[in-house]
Design a protein around this motif. Structure first.
Motif, PDB file in Angstrom:
ATOM      1  N   GLY A   9     -36.214 -13.372 -40.858  1.00 20.64           N
ATOM      2  CA  GLY A   9     -35.080 -12.496 -40.643  1.00 20.64           C
ATOM      3  C   GLY A   9     -33.720 -12.931 -41.791  1.00 20.64           C
ATOM      4  O   GLY A   9     -34.209 -14.203 -41.370  1.00 20.64           O
ATOM      5  N   GLY A  10     -33.304 -12.162 -41.507  1.00 19.73           N
ATOM      6  CA  GLY A  10     -31.727 -12.729 -42.962  1.00 19.73           C
ATOM      7  C   GLY A  10     -30.720 -11.158 -42.087  1.00 19.73           C
ATOM      8  O   GLY A  10     -31.019 -10.446 -42.047  1.00 19.73           O
ATOM      9  N   LEU A  11     -29.921 -11.243 -43.537  1.00 17.87           N
ATOM     10  CA  LEU A  11     -28.783 -10.440 -44.027  1.00 17.87           C
ATOM     11  C   LEU A  11     -29.635  -9.905 -45.326  1.00 17.87           C
ATOM     12  O   LEU A  11     -29.870 -10.907 -46.321  1.00 17.87           O
ATOM     13  CB  LEU A  11     -27.738 -10.754 -43.946  1.00 17.87           C
ATOM     14  N   PHE A  37     -42.337  -3.694 -33.650  1.00 15.23           N
ATOM     15  CA  PHE A  37     -41.608  -3.753 -32.540  1.00 15.23           C
ATOM     16  C   PHE A  37     -40.182  -3.647 -33.097  1.00 15.23           C
ATOM     17  O   PHE A  37     -39.498  -4.653 -33.755  1.00 15.23           O
ATOM     18  CB  PHE A  37     -41.427  -3.113 -31.265  1.00 15.23           C
ATOM     19  N   ARG A  38     -39.388  -2.873 -33.317  1.00 16.86           N
ATOM     20  CA  ARG A  38     -37.607  -3.232 -33.366  1.00 16.86           C
ATOM     21  C   ARG A  38     -37.130  -2.460 -32.337  1.00 16.86           C
ATOM     22  O   ARG A  38     -37.125  -1.717 -31.848  1.00 16.86           O
ATOM     23  CB  ARG A  38     -37.420  -3.081 -34.825  1.00 16.86           C
ATOM     24  N   GLN A  39     -35.693  -3.042 -31.832  1.00 13.00           N
ATOM     25  CA  GLN A  39     -34.710  -2.334 -31.100  1.00 13.00           C
ATOM     26  C   GLN A  39     -33.121  -2.962 -31.804  1.00 13.00           C
ATOM     27  O   GLN A  39     -32.636  -4.907 -32.268  1.00 13.00           O
ATOM     28  CB  GLN A  39     -34.733  -3.524 -29.906  1.00 13.00           C
ATOM     29  N   ALA A  40     -33.353  -2.000 -32.282  1.00  5.93           N
ATOM     30  CA  ALA A  40     -30.711  -1.657 -32.414  1.00  5.93           C
ATOM     31  C   ALA A  40     -30.501  -1.895 -31.327  1.00  5.93           C
ATOM     32  O   ALA A  40     -30.399  -1.681 -30.512  1.00  5.93           O
ATOM     33  CB  ALA A  40     -30.731  -0.530 -33.048  1.00  5.93           C
ATOM     34  N   PRO A  41     -28.607  -2.928 -31.236  1.00 10.68           N
ATOM     35  CA  PRO A  41     -28.364  -2.655 -29.843  1.00 10.68           C
ATOM     36  C   PRO A  41     -27.642  -1.495 -29.426  1.00 10.68           C
ATOM     37  O   PRO A  41     -27.722  -0.348 -30.118  1.00 10.68           O
ATOM     38  CB  PRO A  41     -26.771  -3.102 -30.905  1.00 10.68           C
ATOM     39  N   GLU A  89     -30.095   1.668 -41.800  1.00 10.99           N
ATOM     40  CA  GLU A  89     -30.540   1.662 -40.169  1.00 10.99           C
ATOM     41  C   GLU A  89     -31.688   0.981 -40.147  1.00 10.99           C
ATOM     42  O   GLU A  89     -32.237   1.314 -38.538  1.00 10.99           O
ATOM     43  CB  GLU A  89     -30.791   3.569 -40.324  1.00 10.99           C
ATOM     44  N   ASP A  90     -32.444  -0.002 -40.721  1.00 13.51           N
ATOM     45  CA  ASP A  90     -33.260  -0.784 -40.132  1.00 13.51           C
ATOM     46  C   ASP A  90     -33.050  -2.414 -39.445  1.00 13.51           C
ATOM     47  O   ASP A  90     -33.538  -2.662 -39.059  1.00 13.51           O
ATOM     48  CB  ASP A  90     -33.990  -1.590 -42.004  1.00 13.51           C
ATOM     49  N   THR A  91     -31.229  -2.435 -39.653  1.00 10.47           N
ATOM     50  CA  THR A  91     -31.055  -3.618 -38.900  1.00 10.47           C
ATOM     51  C   THR A  91     -31.145  -3.200 -37.170  1.00 10.47           C
ATOM     52  O   THR A  91     -31.076  -2.705 -36.743  1.00 10.47           O
ATOM     53  CB  THR A  91     -29.654  -3.355 -38.933  1.00 10.47           C
ATOM     54  N   ALA A  92     -31.926  -4.519 -36.736  1.00 16.46           N
ATOM     55  CA  ALA A  92     -32.282  -4.417 -35.384  1.00 16.46           C
ATOM     56  C   ALA A  92     -33.227  -5.950 -35.515  1.00 16.46           C
ATOM     57  O   ALA A  92     -33.335  -6.672 -36.264  1.00 16.46           O
ATOM     58  CB  ALA A  92     -33.181  -3.534 -34.894  1.00 16.46           C
ATOM     59  N   VAL A  93     -33.297  -5.996 -34.009  1.00 21.87           N
ATOM     60  CA  VAL A  93     -34.429  -7.362 -33.796  1.00 21.87           C
ATOM     61  C   VAL A  93     -35.537  -6.926 -33.555  1.00 21.87           C
ATOM     62  O   VAL A  93     -35.762  -6.395 -33.492  1.00 21.87           O
ATOM     63  CB  VAL A  93     -33.830  -7.864 -32.303  1.00 21.87           C
ATOM     64  N   TYR A  94     -36.477  -7.542 -34.494  1.00 20.97           N
ATOM     65  CA  TYR A  94     -37.793  -7.714 -34.754  1.00 20.97           C
ATOM     66  C   TYR A  94     -38.719  -8.385 -33.934  1.00 20.97           C
ATOM     67  O   TYR A  94     -38.514  -9.285 -34.509  1.00 20.97           O
ATOM     68  CB  TYR A  94     -38.323  -7.565 -36.420  1.00 20.97           C
ATOM     69  N   GLY A 112     -42.974 -11.592 -29.409  1.00 18.41           N
ATOM     70  CA  GLY A 112     -42.528 -13.194 -30.029  1.00 18.41           C
ATOM     71  C   GLY A 112     -40.602 -12.880 -29.073  1.00 18.41           C
ATOM     72  O   GLY A 112     -40.484 -11.730 -28.318  1.00 18.41           O
ATOM     73  N   GLN A 113     -39.916 -14.140 -29.890  1.00 11.59           N
ATOM     74  CA  GLN A 113     -38.688 -13.968 -28.936  1.00 11.59           C
ATOM     75  C   GLN A 113     -37.350 -13.336 -30.233  1.00 11.59           C
ATOM     76  O   GLN A 113     -36.594 -12.895 -29.357  1.00 11.59           O
ATOM     77  CB  GLN A 113     -38.572 -15.685 -29.121  1.00 11.59           C
ATOM     78  N   GLY A 114     -38.423 -12.569 -30.851  1.00 16.25           N
ATOM     79  CA  GLY A 114     -37.864 -11.289 -32.231  1.00 16.25           C
ATOM     80  C   GLY A 114     -36.768 -12.972 -33.293  1.00 16.25           C
ATOM     81  O   GLY A 114     -36.692 -13.727 -33.150  1.00 16.25           O
ATOM     82  N   THR A 115     -36.533 -11.918 -34.397  1.00 16.83           N
ATOM     83  CA  THR A 115     -35.986 -12.342 -35.539  1.00 16.83           C
ATOM     84  C   THR A 115     -34.753 -11.706 -35.671  1.00 16.83           C
ATOM     85  O   THR A 115     -35.511  -9.654 -35.857  1.00 16.83           O
ATOM     86  CB  THR A 115     -37.117 -12.680 -36.696  1.00 16.83           C
ATOM     87  N   GLN A 116     -33.679 -12.165 -36.555  1.00 16.70           N
ATOM     88  CA  GLN A 116     -32.310 -10.849 -36.577  1.00 16.70           C
ATOM     89  C   GLN A 116     -32.887 -10.042 -37.911  1.00 16.70           C
ATOM     90  O   GLN A 116     -32.928 -11.207 -39.175  1.00 16.70           O
ATOM     91  CB  GLN A 116     -31.328 -10.907 -36.160  1.00 16.70           C
TER      92      GLN A 116
END
Length: 121
Positions: A9-11, A37-41, A89-94, A112-116
């Motif tokens: 993950g990254g910017l 999967f992904r989860q946005a705020p 809109e793809d911004t999320a923790v994956y 997993g623990q997720g990656t931003q």
């Protein structure tokens, strides 16, 4: 059980690409369906993509079809998510997921623990 660790993950600017990796630690990786999967705020976790044993089939959310590609390398116990043409809109923790019997939105089991992933406009 299987232990999953996501990286990559990254910017990135809109239109750019990222490749996420999920390393799985266990003796029977090839027996698992794998997914992302992904989860946005403030949002519910949503299904992104899944891949079957031996990569015979794949499944994608409509929002990422044509842009994201899921793959797996059983020799390396790793699943990947290649993300192209990224949008804000793809911004999320994956999150990476592993399930012994299901693939797609109904997957249960190890996570997993997720990656931003952050996509700027």
């Amino acid at each position: 059980q299987v232990h999953l660790v996501e990286t990559g993950g990254g910017l990135v600017q809109a239109g750019g690409s990222l490749r996420l990796s999920c390393a799985a630690f266990g003796r029977t990786f090839s027996n698992y369906y794998m997914g992302w999967f992904r989860q946005a705020p403030g949002k519910e976790r949503e299904f992104v993509a899944a891949i079957s044993r031996s990569a015979a089939t794949t499944s994608y959310a409509d929002s990422v079809k044509g842009r994201f590609t899921i793959s797996r390398d059983d020799a390396k116990n790793t699943v990947y998510l290649q993300m192209n043409s990224l949008k804000p809109e793809d911004t999320a923790v994956y999150y990476c997921a592993a399930d012994s019997s299901k693939m797609g939105p109904e997957m249960e089991g190890s996570w997993g623990q997720g990656t931003q992933v952050t996509v700027s406009s």
